[in-house]
Enzyme design. Structure first.
Site, mmCIF file in Angstrom:
data_model
loop_
_atom_site.group_PDB
_atom_site.id
_atom_site.type_symbol
_atom_site.label_atom_id
_atom_site.label_comp_id
_atom_site.label_asym_id
_atom_site.label_seq_id
_atom_site.Cartn_x
_atom_site.Cartn_y
_atom_site.Cartn_z
ATOM 1 N N ASP A 1 91.561 2.934 -9.241
ATOM 2 C CA ASP A 1 92.258 3.572 -8.110
ATOM 3 C C ASP A 1 92.301 5.094 -8.222
ATOM 4 O O ASP A 1 93.238 5.741 -7.734
ATOM 5 C CB ASP A 1 93.693 3.012 -7.978
ATOM 6 C CG ASP A 1 93.689 1.517 -7.786
ATOM 7 O OD1 ASP A 1 92.754 0.998 -7.151
ATOM 8 O OD2 ASP A 1 94.627 0.858 -8.281
ATOM 9 N N GLY B 1 90.363 7.107 -6.740
ATOM 10 C CA GLY B 1 89.844 7.754 -5.526
ATOM 11 C C GLY B 1 88.321 7.747 -5.526
ATOM 12 O O GLY B 1 87.680 8.607 -4.917
ATOM 13 N N LYS B 2 87.747 6.736 -6.191
ATOM 14 C CA LYS B 2 86.277 6.646 -6.290
ATOM 15 C C LYS B 2 85.628 6.572 -4.909
ATOM 16 O O LYS B 2 84.615 7.218 -4.654
ATOM 17 C CB LYS B 2 85.879 5.387 -7.086
ATOM 18 C CG LYS B 2 86.343 5.413 -8.524
ATOM 19 C CD LYS B 2 86.043 4.103 -9.232
ATOM 20 C CE LYS B 2 86.859 2.930 -8.750
ATOM 21 N NZ LYS B 2 88.305 2.980 -9.027
ATOM 22 N N ALA C 1 88.288 -4.999 -6.469
ATOM 23 C CA ALA C 1 88.302 -3.587 -6.085
ATOM 24 C C ALA C 1 88.967 -3.423 -4.725
ATOM 25 O O ALA C 1 88.854 -4.294 -3.865
ATOM 26 C CB ALA C 1 86.872 -3.058 -6.023
ATOM 27 N N GLY C 2 89.637 -2.289 -4.543
ATOM 28 C CA GLY C 2 90.155 -1.909 -3.228
ATOM 29 C C GLY C 2 89.819 -0.444 -3.054
ATOM 30 O O GLY C 2 90.397 0.410 -3.716
ATOM 31 N N HIS C 3 88.847 -0.157 -2.220
ATOM 32 C CA HIS C 3 88.302 1.198 -2.116
ATOM 33 C C HIS C 3 88.591 1.774 -0.731
ATOM 34 O O HIS C 3 88.147 1.225 0.275
ATOM 35 C CB HIS C 3 86.789 1.174 -2.385
ATOM 36 C CG HIS C 3 86.458 0.882 -3.819
ATOM 37 N ND1 HIS C 3 85.178 0.817 -4.306
ATOM 38 C CD2 HIS C 3 87.269 0.656 -4.884
ATOM 39 C CE1 HIS C 3 85.222 0.557 -5.607
ATOM 40 N NE2 HIS C 3 86.472 0.446 -5.975
ATOM 41 N N GLN D 1 86.906 -0.469 -10.525
ATOM 42 C CA GLN D 1 87.884 -0.430 -11.623
ATOM 43 C C GLN D 1 87.770 0.927 -12.346
ATOM 44 O O GLN D 1 87.422 1.908 -11.712
ATOM 45 C CB GLN D 1 87.701 -1.609 -12.588
ATOM 46 C CG GLN D 1 88.073 -2.965 -11.994
ATOM 47 C CD GLN D 1 87.021 -3.552 -11.079
ATOM 48 O OE1 GLN D 1 85.868 -3.712 -11.461
ATOM 49 N NE2 GLN D 1 87.385 -3.895 -9.872
ATOM 50 N N THR E 1 89.535 -5.835 -17.093
ATOM 51 C CA THR E 1 88.824 -6.729 -16.197
ATOM 52 C C THR E 1 87.688 -7.369 -16.996
ATOM 53 O O THR E 1 87.555 -7.145 -18.201
ATOM 54 C CB THR E 1 88.352 -5.985 -14.929
ATOM 55 O OG1 THR E 1 87.888 -6.954 -13.986
ATOM 56 C CG2 THR E 1 87.248 -4.970 -15.226
ATOM 57 N N ASP F 1 97.030 17.337 -4.624
ATOM 58 C CA ASP F 1 98.077 17.649 -3.639
ATOM 59 C C ASP F 1 99.364 16.875 -3.892
ATOM 60 O O ASP F 1 100.450 17.330 -3.510
ATOM 61 C CB ASP F 1 97.567 17.346 -2.217
ATOM 62 C CG ASP F 1 97.043 15.911 -2.103
ATOM 63 O OD1 ASP F 1 96.071 15.580 -2.816
ATOM 64 O OD2 ASP F 1 97.629 15.125 -1.337
HETATM 65 P P1 GDP Z 1 89.547 3.706 -5.598
HETATM 66 O O1 GDP Z 1 89.825 2.272 -5.887
HETATM 67 O O2 GDP Z 1 89.244 4.497 -6.830
HETATM 68 O O3 GDP Z 1 88.491 3.907 -4.543
HETATM 69 O O4 GDP Z 1 90.907 4.303 -5.021
HETATM 70 P P2 GDP Z 1 91.917 3.598 -3.983
HETATM 71 O O5 GDP Z 1 91.325 3.632 -2.632
HETATM 72 O O6 GDP Z 1 92.390 2.295 -4.497
HETATM 73 O O7 GDP Z 1 93.171 4.553 -4.104
HETATM 74 C C1 GDP Z 1 93.092 5.924 -3.869
HETATM 75 C C2 GDP Z 1 94.075 6.280 -2.747
HETATM 76 O O8 GDP Z 1 94.267 7.677 -2.737
HETATM 77 C C3 GDP Z 1 93.552 5.941 -1.370
HETATM 78 O O9 GDP Z 1 94.631 5.609 -0.552
HETATM 79 C C4 GDP Z 1 92.892 7.239 -0.896
HETATM 80 O O10 GDP Z 1 92.860 7.362 0.516
HETATM 81 C C5 GDP Z 1 93.830 8.240 -1.512
HETATM 82 N N1 GDP Z 1 93.221 9.537 -1.889
HETATM 83 C C6 GDP Z 1 91.978 9.785 -2.392
HETATM 84 N N2 GDP Z 1 91.854 11.104 -2.707
HETATM 85 C C7 GDP Z 1 93.044 11.679 -2.396
HETATM 86 C C8 GDP Z 1 93.559 13.013 -2.522
HETATM 87 O O11 GDP Z 1 92.910 13.926 -2.994
HETATM 88 N N3 GDP Z 1 94.845 13.210 -2.113
HETATM 89 C C9 GDP Z 1 95.622 12.204 -1.600
HETATM 90 N N4 GDP Z 1 96.864 12.518 -1.239
HETATM 91 N N5 GDP Z 1 95.177 10.943 -1.477
HETATM 92 C C10 GDP Z 1 93.903 10.687 -1.877
HETATM 93 P P1 IMO Z 2 89.456 -0.377 -8.014
HETATM 94 O O1 IMO Z 2 87.962 -0.535 -7.929
HETATM 95 C C1 IMO Z 2 93.070 -1.056 -10.362
HETATM 96 C C2 IMO Z 2 93.165 -4.692 -12.813
HETATM 97 C C3 IMO Z 2 94.161 -5.783 -12.450
HETATM 98 C C4 IMO Z 2 94.455 -6.356 -13.825
HETATM 99 C C5 IMO Z 2 93.088 -6.279 -14.519
HETATM 100 C C6 IMO Z 2 92.275 -7.566 -14.476
HETATM 101 O O2 IMO Z 2 90.152 -0.410 -6.702
HETATM 102 O O3 IMO Z 2 89.811 0.804 -8.855
HETATM 103 P P2 IMO Z 2 90.927 -8.814 -12.548
HETATM 104 O O4 IMO Z 2 91.363 -9.337 -11.217
HETATM 105 O O5 IMO Z 2 89.840 -7.796 -12.471
HETATM 106 O O6 IMO Z 2 90.607 -9.896 -13.531
HETATM 107 O O7 IMO Z 2 92.245 -8.064 -13.141
HETATM 108 O O8 IMO Z 2 92.372 -5.251 -13.837
HETATM 109 N N1 IMO Z 2 92.250 -4.268 -11.728
HETATM 110 C C7 IMO Z 2 92.349 -3.106 -11.076
HETATM 111 N N2 IMO Z 2 93.271 -2.120 -11.158
HETATM 112 N N3 IMO Z 2 92.003 -0.914 -9.540
HETATM 113 C C8 IMO Z 2 91.065 -1.878 -9.463
HETATM 114 O O9 IMO Z 2 89.939 -1.723 -8.752
HETATM 115 C C9 IMO Z 2 91.230 -3.050 -10.225
HETATM 116 N N4 IMO Z 2 90.519 -4.191 -10.365
HETATM 117 C C10 IMO Z 2 91.148 -4.919 -11.303
HETATM 118 O O10 IMO Z 2 95.308 -5.248 -11.841
HETATM 119 O O11 IMO Z 2 95.328 -5.504 -14.523
HETATM 120 MG MG MG Z 3 91.364 0.858 -5.662
#
Ligand code: GDP
Ligand code: IMO
Ligand code: MG
Length: 427
Positions: A13, A15-16, A39-41, A225, A240, A334
């Site tokens: 998470d 911000g990939k 993953a949640g991107h 991840q 994971t 920020d």
């Molecule tokens: P990922 O799994 O690494 O792709 O990241 P996630 O999408 O799970 O979580 C990142 C969160 O931060 C998302 O809600 C993005 O929209 C947000 N985000 C990414 N870059 C920035 C930033 O520079 N500032 C802020 N405030 N939010 C950001």
């Molecule tokens: P993105 O790509 C954050 C964590 C789970 C748990 C561990 C194992 O959005 O960054 P799993 O379901 O993979 O067997 O869970 O890994 N986890 C993540 N944490 N971001 C993720 O993906 C994750 N994918 C798995 O919360 O601790």
């Molecule tokens: Mg994520």
């Protein structure tokens, strides 16, 4: 520089997706190479937010191609739901802009049930998985019991492979957990239908990427991840089930390592973690709540609260080492705009010894006492900054210090979720 791997440098998470979406402006193909719908991107374009679990984050770019490599564990129902959702929002997903590897593994109901039963039985030792069947699917792959995407296109092969899997999983469900066995025939029918719908996208992704490279196309590899969730390099067993590090881009998509030119480690300006396991800089009280609220730190897949804490240099140093990072992409600076002082963990004291890199041994991480230094906050809004010079002096000092601690230069700085809120330093 042609081909870039983007990976998470902390616990996910970071911000990939935002960084991948931005880098796709200068690329042609975006490839997922490991993980699955755990993953949640999130990508934010013109104020509209899109969350992807399986579809690569380059999909919003017209005329660019997204590929799901062999290293991904693919849940067809989830993928079809994402395709449907995108189409509702006016984004066409066709055989021209989505390629799925025929040798990727399929996540099946057996895997989701096994994930849930094992977590429930683990009690206090639960990992806190996303429940998406990821661990069981990867373990069946390695056990040579898995079902590949190509089997979805051939009913008799699918039936045979599912029977092998059922013979292994059902006794576990019944004898170990006292649960019901799963019948294979309804799964065959459901998954044959998924195969029919996904068939246009399925191809030999390794060969496709080879041809693209020969044609001079630029590739972005999108990690899921983060490094400290890597099955080898993370806080095992609280990880994971895939290799999340940059090297995985090669084996998870079928390119050779020589195809990789740069490795970007996405780093949040502080630290978060979802699920269980040690987190040395975690803030339990009001400061942690403040980071969570300001950073909107709730899981994009499960909606769970993300645990929050200060920047942890030993974590990112591990990422720098095991990924061979060439650049950092620093996100969410920020979120720290209103803090009076900001702490950085520069090392851990463990049993009287200073560690500058997070140890591999879990019990050491559990005993780690973070060593902090403090820097003054900048107390100004940064979300409209466009250049390094626009950034407040205190923030530049903070970023320089982080870069110095982890020994990797800063390539990009993100000051908000939008594509345009990105400062480029990398040449
Ligand atoms: P990922 O799994 O690494 O792709 O990241 P996630 O999408 O799970 O979580 C990142 C969160 O931060 C998302 O809600 C993005 O929209 C947000 N985000 C990414 N870059 C920035 C930033 O520079 N500032 C802020 N405030 N939010 C950001
Ligand atoms: P993105 O790509 C954050 C964590 C789970 C748990 C561990 C194992 O959005 O960054 P799993 O379901 O993979 O067997 O869970 O890994 N986890 C993540 N944490 N971001 C993720 O993906 C994750 N994918 C798995 O919360 O601790
Ligand atoms: Mg994520």
């Amino acid at each position: 520089m042609s081909n870039t791997v983007v990976i998470g440098s902390q616990w996910g998470d970071e911000g990939k997706a935002k960084v991948v979406d931005f880098l796709t402006l200068d690329a042609d193909v975006v490839v997922r190479f490991q993980g699955g719908a755990n993953a949640g991107h999130t990508v934010v374009i013109d104020g509209q937010s899109f969350v992807f679990h399986l579809i690569p984050s380059g999909i919003m770019h017209k005329d660019k191609v997204c590929a799901i490599g062999n290293g991904v564990v693919l849940d067809p129902s989830q993928l079809l739901a994402e395709i449907g959702e995108l189409e509702k929002r006016g984004v066409a997903v066709t055989a021209d802009n989505l390629k799925i590897a025929d040798n990727a593994q399929v996540v099946l109901p057996f895997h989701k049930v096994a994930d849930r039963l094992r977590e429930e039985a683990a009690g206090k030792r639960a990992i806190g998985t996303t429940g998406r069947g990821i661990g069981p699917c990867y373990s069946d792959k390695v056990n040579r019991l898995g079902v590949r995407v190509s089997a979805l296109l051939d009913e008799s092969e699918l039936r045979e492979r599912l029977q092998v899997l059922a013979d292994s999983r059902n006794p576990e469900f019944v004898k170990l957990y006292g649960a019901e066995p799963l019948e294979t025939e309804p799964i065959v029918r459901e998954y044959v239908e998924y195969g029919r719908r996904l068939a246009p996208y399925v191809c030999d992704v390794a060969e496709y990427l080879y041809e693209q490279r020969k044609a001079g196309k630029r590739l972005v590899f999108e990690g899921a991840q983060g490094t400290i969730l890597d099955v080898d390099h993370g806080t095992y067993p609280f990880v994971t089930s895939s290799n999340t590090v940059a090297g995985s881009a090669a084996c998870g998509s079928g390119i050779g390592p020589t195809a990789i030119d740069r490795v970007v480690g996405v780093v949040k300006a502080y630290t978060t973690r979802v699920g269980n396991g040690p987190f040395p800089t975690e803030l339990d009280g009001a400061e942690g709540d403040r980071l969570r609220e300001l950073g909107n730190e709730f899981g994009a897949t499960t909606g769970r609260k993300r645990r929050c804490g200060w920047f942890d240099a030993p974590v990112v140093r591990r990422a720098a080492i095991v990924n061979g990072l060439t650049h950092l992409a620093m996100t969410k600076v920020d979120v720290l705009d209103t803090f009076d002082t900001i702490k950085i963990c520069t090392g851990y004291m463990i049993d009287g010894r200073l560690h500058r890199t997070i140890p591999n041994q879990l019990s050491l991480v559990e005993r780690a006492e973070p060593v902090y230094e403090e820097m003054p906050g900048w107390k100004k809004s940064t979300c409209r900054c466009k250049t390094w010079e626009d950034l407040p002096e205190e923030l530049r000092a903070y970023l320089n210090r982080l870069s110095e601690l982890v020994e990797v230069p800063m390539g990009w700085i993100s000051v908000g979720p939008g594509r345009e809120q990105t400062i480029v330093l990398a040449k």
